[in-house]
Design a protein around this motif. Structure first.
Motif, PDB file in Angstrom:
ATOM      1  N   ASP A   1       0.692  -1.397   0.143  1.00 10.48           N
ATOM      2  CA  ASP A   1      -0.208  -0.437  -0.074  1.00 10.48           C
ATOM      3  C   ASP A   1       0.365   1.445   0.347  1.00 10.48           C
ATOM      4  O   ASP A   1       0.756   2.364  -0.357  1.00 10.48           O
ATOM      5  N   ALA A   2       2.121   1.337   0.880  1.00  9.64           N
ATOM      6  CA  ALA A   2       3.258   2.358   0.480  1.00  9.64           C
ATOM      7  C   ALA A   2       3.516   2.781  -0.349  1.00  9.64           C
ATOM      8  O   ALA A   2       3.724   3.590  -1.082  1.00  9.64           O
ATOM      9  N   CYS A   3       3.548   1.571  -1.244  1.00  7.62           N
ATOM     10  CA  CYS A   3       4.781   1.842  -2.653  1.00  7.62           C
ATOM     11  C   CYS A   3       3.552   2.130  -3.489  1.00  7.62           C
ATOM     12  O   CYS A   3       3.715   3.295  -4.054  1.00  7.62           O
ATOM     13  N   ALA A   4       2.182   1.409  -3.619  1.00  8.81           N
ATOM     14  CA  ALA A   4       1.630   2.956  -3.986  1.00  8.81           C
ATOM     15  C   ALA A   4       1.172   3.804  -3.932  1.00  8.81           C
ATOM     16  O   ALA A   4       0.697   4.497  -4.896  1.00  8.81           O
ATOM     17  N   MET A   5       0.530   4.345  -3.145  1.00  7.11           N
ATOM     18  CA  MET A   5       0.914   5.845  -3.012  1.00  7.11           C
ATOM     19  C   MET A   5       2.093   6.888  -3.064  1.00  7.11           C
ATOM     20  O   MET A   5       1.816   7.432  -3.729  1.00  7.11           O
ATOM     21  N   LEU A   6       3.162   6.046  -2.703  1.00 11.25           N
ATOM     22  CA  LEU A   6       4.257   6.828  -3.658  1.00 11.25           C
ATOM     23  C   LEU A   6       4.714   6.804  -4.954  1.00 11.25           C
ATOM     24  O   LEU A   6       5.007   8.364  -5.854  1.00 11.25           O
ATOM     25  N   ARG A   7       4.495   5.807  -5.119  1.00  9.75           N
ATOM     26  CA  ARG A   7       3.855   6.031  -6.505  1.00  9.75           C
ATOM     27  C   ARG A   7       3.394   6.737  -7.208  1.00  9.75           C
ATOM     28  O   ARG A   7       3.236   7.928  -8.498  1.00  9.75           O
ATOM     29  N   ARG A   8       1.561   7.200  -6.914  1.00  8.38           N
ATOM     30  CA  ARG A   8       1.346   7.504  -7.100  1.00  8.38           C
ATOM     31  C   ARG A   8       1.474   9.356  -6.479  1.00  8.38           C
ATOM     32  O   ARG A   8       1.208  10.173  -7.303  1.00  8.38           O
ATOM     33  N   MET A   9       2.065   9.290  -5.887  1.00  8.53           N
ATOM     34  CA  MET A   9       2.175  10.904  -5.606  1.00  8.53           C
ATOM     35  C   MET A   9       4.028  11.316  -5.918  1.00  8.53           C
ATOM     36  O   MET A   9       3.800  12.145  -6.360  1.00  8.53           O
ATOM     37  N   SER A  10       4.328  10.065  -6.653  1.00 11.63           N
ATOM     38  CA  SER A  10       5.555  10.577  -7.373  1.00 11.63           C
ATOM     39  C   SER A  10       5.447  11.563  -8.694  1.00 11.63           C
ATOM     40  O   SER A  10       4.898  11.584  -9.535  1.00 11.63           O
ATOM     41  N   ASP A  11       7.134  12.843  -8.127  1.00 12.66           N
ATOM     42  CA  ASP A  11       6.474  13.800  -9.389  1.00 12.66           C
ATOM     43  C   ASP A  11       5.623  14.582  -9.528  1.00 12.66           C
ATOM     44  O   ASP A  11       4.809  15.362 -11.185  1.00 12.66           O
ATOM     45  N   ARG A  12       4.572  14.577  -8.726  1.00 11.56           N
ATOM     46  CA  ARG A  12       3.872  15.976  -8.595  1.00 11.56           C
ATOM     47  C   ARG A  12       2.981  16.193  -7.211  1.00 11.56           C
ATOM     48  O   ARG A  12       3.558  15.717  -6.230  1.00 11.56           O
ATOM     49  N   TRP A  13       2.001  16.986  -6.951  1.00  8.02           N
ATOM     50  CA  TRP A  13       1.098  17.924  -6.334  1.00  8.02           C
ATOM     51  C   TRP A  13      -0.072  16.717  -5.626  1.00  8.02           C
ATOM     52  O   TRP A  13      -0.100  15.980  -6.133  1.00  8.02           O
ATOM     53  N   HIS A  14       0.396  16.953  -4.439  1.00  6.05           N
ATOM     54  CA  HIS A  14      -0.919  16.304  -3.425  1.00  6.05           C
ATOM     55  C   HIS A  14      -1.197  17.674  -2.066  1.00  6.05           C
ATOM     56  O   HIS A  14      -0.580  18.304  -1.807  1.00  6.05           O
ATOM     57  N   THR A  15      -2.108  16.946  -1.257  1.00  2.81           N
ATOM     58  CA  THR A  15      -2.559  18.014  -0.171  1.00  2.81           C
ATOM     59  C   THR A  15      -2.596  17.204   0.993  1.00  2.81           C
ATOM     60  O   THR A  15      -3.173  15.902   1.259  1.00  2.81           O
ATOM     61  N   VAL A  16      -2.189  18.077   1.543  1.00  2.00           N
ATOM     62  CA  VAL A  16      -2.764  17.120   3.396  1.00  2.00           C
ATOM     63  C   VAL A  16      -3.027  18.459   4.421  1.00  2.00           C
ATOM     64  O   VAL A  16      -2.731  19.626   4.544  1.00  2.00           O
ATOM     65  N   HIS A  17      -3.591  17.935   4.655  1.00  2.00           N
ATOM     66  CA  HIS A  17      -5.049  18.494   5.440  1.00  2.00           C
ATOM     67  C   HIS A  17      -4.660  18.206   7.087  1.00  2.00           C
ATOM     68  O   HIS A  17      -4.512  16.957   7.228  1.00  2.00           O
ATOM     69  N   THR A  18      -4.525  18.774   7.772  1.00  2.00           N
ATOM     70  CA  THR A  18      -4.585  18.308   9.548  1.00  2.00           C
ATOM     71  C   THR A  18      -6.018  19.071   9.622  1.00  2.00           C
ATOM     72  O   THR A  18      -6.041  20.943   9.935  1.00  2.00           O
ATOM     73  N   GLY A  19      -6.746  18.716  10.361  1.00  3.11           N
ATOM     74  CA  GLY A  19      -7.454  19.124  11.251  1.00  3.11           C
ATOM     75  C   GLY A  19      -7.936  19.232  12.543  1.00  3.11           C
ATOM     76  O   GLY A  19      -6.955  17.996  12.759  1.00  3.11           O
ATOM     77  N   ILE A  20      -7.635  20.515  13.578  1.00  5.77           N
ATOM     78  CA  ILE A  20      -7.386  20.448  15.050  1.00  5.77           C
ATOM     79  C   ILE A  20      -8.924  21.240  15.886  1.00  5.77           C
ATOM     80  O   ILE A  20      -9.257  21.771  15.183  1.00  5.77           O
ATOM     81  N   ALA A  21      -8.474  20.105  16.436  1.00  2.00           N
ATOM     82  CA  ALA A  21     -10.290  20.826  17.800  1.00  2.00           C
ATOM     83  C   ALA A  21      -9.039  20.889  18.897  1.00  2.00           C
ATOM     84  O   ALA A  21      -8.654  20.339  19.840  1.00  2.00           O
ATOM     85  N   LEU A  22     -10.404  21.845  19.136  1.00  2.78           N
ATOM     86  CA  LEU A  22      -9.736  22.241  20.933  1.00  2.78           C
ATOM     87  C   LEU A  22     -10.851  22.283  21.807  1.00  2.78           C
ATOM     88  O   LEU A  22     -11.630  23.385  21.657  1.00  2.78           O
ATOM     89  N   ALA A  23     -11.641  21.239  22.989  1.00  7.47           N
ATOM     90  CA  ALA A  23     -12.346  21.265  23.951  1.00  7.47           C
ATOM     91  C   ALA A  23     -12.058  21.887  24.712  1.00  7.47           C
ATOM     92  O   ALA A  23     -11.161  21.688  25.436  1.00  7.47           O
ATOM     93  N   HIS A  24     -12.598  22.705  25.507  1.00  6.35           N
ATOM     94  CA  HIS A  24     -12.732  24.114  26.768  1.00  6.35           C
ATOM     95  C   HIS A  24     -13.744  24.416  26.972  1.00  6.35           C
ATOM     96  O   HIS A  24     -14.354  25.254  26.528  1.00  6.35           O
ATOM     97  N   ARG A  25     -13.949  24.217  28.568  1.00 12.94           N
ATOM     98  CA  ARG A  25     -15.325  24.671  29.483  1.00 12.94           C
ATOM     99  C   ARG A  25     -16.141  24.443  27.900  1.00 12.94           C
ATOM    100  O   ARG A  25     -17.524  25.270  28.362  1.00 12.94           O
ATOM    101  N   GLY A  26     -16.519  23.557  27.903  1.00 11.15           N
ATOM    102  CA  GLY A  26     -17.707  22.885  27.242  1.00 11.15           C
ATOM    103  C   GLY A  26     -18.325  23.245  25.715  1.00 11.15           C
ATOM    104  O   GLY A  26     -19.205  23.087  25.755  1.00 11.15           O
ATOM    105  N   ARG A  27     -16.685  24.211  25.108  1.00  6.01           N
ATOM    106  CA  ARG A  27     -16.787  24.406  23.853  1.00  6.01           C
ATOM    107  C   ARG A  27     -15.856  23.704  23.064  1.00  6.01           C
ATOM    108  O   ARG A  27     -14.838  22.944  22.952  1.00  6.01           O
ATOM    109  N   ILE A  28     -15.918  23.451  21.450  1.00 11.23           N
ATOM    110  CA  ILE A  28     -14.892  22.732  21.105  1.00 11.23           C
ATOM    111  C   ILE A  28     -15.451  23.836  19.791  1.00 11.23           C
ATOM    112  O   ILE A  28     -15.990  24.168  19.017  1.00 11.23           O
TER     113      ILE A  28
END
Length: 195
Positions: free
Chosen positions: A93-120
């Motif tokens: 699976d890792a080989c297939a992913m790396l072949r797919r991303m080779s010589d091109r652009w991809h996007t990395v999304h990171t979502g973050i959440a902060l829970a504090h005093r009953g709110r997120i």
């Protein structure tokens, strides 16, 4: 006084990035179902998972009578052609992913959440990453290093894979798994200043 929170992640990289901005934390991992919902966009996926991880930790804190500290949760995914590339289950699976991303652009999304005093509160960091052309031998050697295991998209930018990342447009720390700027802003918005 040092800011102290719960980090809803076992990721050593996220811990390292929090220490970088002077935030003390206790690890309180959350085990949530990370399945992608049918038709779910990558951006919605990471924000939903970050929120669910924060909620799961808040429930655990309440149930176990733990000290009531803010909870920071995050989720990162790699996306190529609109498709989410999760953590590779096998070396193939890792080989297939790396072949797919080779010589091109991809996007990395990171979502973050902060829970504090009953709110997120949630935030997202999206970064464009360009991978250099990779030969079959380079992909095989990288996968044999073991580094792709347990990493979204099958690579870690802060490790050996840094040698084949041609350039990025966005947040380096976001690609690592915790966007430092967005995290600091989310803490600040909740009245928790890191500086």
């Amino acid at each position: 006084m040092t800011l102290k929170i719960y980090l809803a992640s076992r990721s050593p990289r996220r811990g390292e990035l929090l220490r970088q901005i002077g935030v003390a934390f206790d690890v309180l991992p959350s085990d949530v179902d990370e399945s992608v919902h049918p038709g779910e966009a990558p951006e919605h996926y990471v924000l939903r998972l970050a929120r669910e991880k924060a909620e799961a930790c808040a429930e655990r804190i309440a149930a176990d009578g733990l000290p009531d500290l803010p909870i920071l949760a995050a989720d990162t995914t790699v996306c190529a052609d609109g498709e989410i590339l999760g953590k590779p289950e096998r070396d193939e699976d890792a080989c297939a992913m790396l072949r797919r991303m080779s010589d091109r652009w991809h996007t990395v999304h990171t979502g973050i959440a902060l829970a504090h005093r009953g709110r997120i509160e949630v935030a997202i960091s999206s970064t464009q990453v360009e991978v250099a052309p990779l030969s079959a031998a380079e992909i095989a050697a990288y996968v044999a290093s073991g580094e792709p295991r347990d990493k979204a998209g099958g690579y870690g930018i802060q490790g050996l894979a840094g040698a084949f990342i041609r350039r990025i447009e966005g947040s380096f720390s976001g690609v690592m798994g915790l966007p430092v700027y967005e995290t600091a802003q989310l803490l600040k918005k909740s009245g928790l200043n890191v500086l």
